[in-house]
Design a protein around this motif. Structure first.
Motif, PDB file in Angstrom:
ATOM      1  N   GLU A  43      56.948   0.947  14.931  1.00 41.98           N
ATOM      2  CA  GLU A  43      56.163   2.190  14.880  1.00 41.98           C
ATOM      3  C   GLU A  43      54.769   1.988  14.304  1.00 41.98           C
ATOM      4  OE1 GLU A  43      58.580   4.773  12.588  1.00 41.98           O
ATOM      5  OE2 GLU A  43      60.086   5.061  14.179  1.00 41.98           O
ATOM      6  N   LEU A  44      54.493   0.824  13.741  1.00 45.76           N
ATOM      7  CA  LEU A  44      53.203   0.585  13.104  1.00 45.76           C
ATOM      8  C   LEU A  44      52.111   0.448  14.165  1.00 45.76           C
ATOM      9  CD1 LEU A  44      52.322   0.117  10.100  1.00 45.76           C
ATOM     10  CD2 LEU A  44      52.299  -2.326  10.643  1.00 45.76           C
ATOM     11  N   PRO A  45      50.956   1.070  13.979  1.00 45.49           N
ATOM     12  CA  PRO A  45      49.851   0.907  14.942  1.00 45.49           C
ATOM     13  C   PRO A  45      49.455  -0.561  15.070  1.00 45.49           C
ATOM     14  CG  PRO A  45      49.417   2.738  13.453  1.00 45.49           C
ATOM     15  CD  PRO A  45      50.632   2.037  12.917  1.00 45.49           C
ATOM     16  N   PRO A  46      49.184  -1.031  16.274  1.00 45.11           N
ATOM     17  CA  PRO A  46      48.841  -2.441  16.471  1.00 45.11           C
ATOM     18  C   PRO A  46      47.675  -2.915  15.618  1.00 45.11           C
ATOM     19  CG  PRO A  46      49.258  -1.378  18.576  1.00 45.11           C
ATOM     20  CD  PRO A  46      49.262  -0.288  17.542  1.00 45.11           C
ATOM     21  N   ALA A  47      46.663  -2.083  15.464  1.00 45.37           N
ATOM     22  CA  ALA A  47      45.490  -2.486  14.674  1.00 45.37           C
ATOM     23  C   ALA A  47      45.872  -2.746  13.223  1.00 45.37           C
ATOM     24  CB  ALA A  47      44.410  -1.418  14.761  1.00 45.37           C
TER      25      ALA A  47
END
Length: 334
Positions: free
Chosen positions: A145-149
């Protein structure tokens, strides 16, 4: 591009196997699907996708068939994982109880992965797990769920992209056969010093037959053969001969191995062990074969192919050459 769903099985073999025993396992499962990847020393991966229609089975039934054959022929128990790709199948096998099978269908992959610790994901070692833990990322679901950036800032772009894909259950790697070995060898250790030329002849003949089985099982042909004899005083003698043509045909291998043995003149030698090694390996399909007008040569190869098929189905001891039948010296080998 094909969107056909893959069915990959990963089996952990609960046994300590010699190189030759492991080779027999690979031969056995190759009789079920040609798409087999060795994961030595005690695991194997199978792409069952094309085999399911042939056997008219579900993926779970196919895995159960493999496990039953391993138990019946080799008395080997195994835990298994079944999933849509290699990574998930291996993780499912790791999560399986002994002798159990864990099936992770594609539609449940994300749900199955989510509560698992990040350290269970391939590519995450202790250091990476500790780094993620500092930021409250303890499960694979949190990582997915963590944003790629954000993940790139924590781990760097290359590792972040890889782990983000794996956290979502993606693994594009196909099941592929391992690179062929540079050589194959079999050996036989006698339980007592052997002075009998007949028993020595018998031992080398048996080794040549076993070596031929392994070569044919791996689709290989040998161009050179080496015989090593070890004596009771721990000395040894080695002789090598180039074969007339590259082959995996047991009688041809036996003829060369026995010629090497005869050339040593071991009438009074106290022999403790023999090793026969095949070198200069090449794919059997690329090996040139001298045409023969003798119909017996073709019949011998047909019989050999049938015997190999029987061994894959019923075990390596199902068929033996007539010259090896009966009592003989007790041996251990690999």
């Amino acid at each position: 591009m094909s969107t056909r769903r893959r069915h990959i099985a990963h089996l952990h073999l609960h046994a300590r196997l010699t190189e030759e025993q492991y080779g027999h396992i690979i031969e056995l499962v190759s009789g079920i699907t040609p798409h087999v990847q060795a994961v030595p020393p005690d695991a194997v991966q199978l792409d069952l996708t094309s085999a399911l229609r042939y056997f008219d089975m579900s993926p779970y039934e196919a895995v159960h068939m493999v496990k039953m054959r391993l138990k019946a022929l080799y008395d080997i128990d195994c835990s298994a994982g079944l999933a849509g790709n290699r990574m998930l199948a291996a993780m499912a096998a790791d999560a399986s109880a002994p002798e159990a099978t864990t099936w992770v269908p594609a539609e449940r992959a994300a749900q199955w992965l989510a509560p698992r610790p990040v350290a269970a994901l391939p590519g995450i070692g202790r250091s990476t797990a500790a780094t993620l833990g500092k930021y409250g990322l303890h499960t694979i679901g949190q990582l997915a769920e963590l944003p790629p950036a954000t993940l790139q800032r924590l781990l760097g772009s290359a590792q972040a992209r890889l782990l983000a894909e794996r956290a979502r259950g993606h693994d594009p790697r196909p099941v592929v056969a391992a690179e062929p070995a540079e050589h194959l060898s079999v050996d036989q250790v006698l339980d007592r010093d052997c002075l009998d030329p007949a028993e020595q002849h018998r031992a080398v003949l048996g080794l040549a037959d076993r070596l031929g089985q392994r070569l044919r099982g791996q689709g290989q042909a040998a161009g050179r053969l080496t015989l090593t004899v070890r004596y009771a005083d721990r000395t040894s003698t080695t002789r090598t001969r180039t074969l007339p043509e590259s082959t995996g045909h047991s009688p041809a291998l036996a003829g060369t191995a026995l010629a090497l043995l005869a050339g040593l003149g071991l009438q009074r030698a106290r022999v403790r062990a023999f090793t026969v090694r095949a070198d200069d390996l090449r794919p059997a399909a690329a090996a040139h074969r001298q045409l023969s007008l003798d119909p017996g040569a073709d019949r011998a190869r047909a019989v050999e192919a049938a015997a190999d098929k029987a061994r894959r189905r019923f075990g390596p001891g199902a068929v033996r050459p007539g010259t090896l039948a009966g009592a003989g010296p007790q041996v251990t080998g690999r």
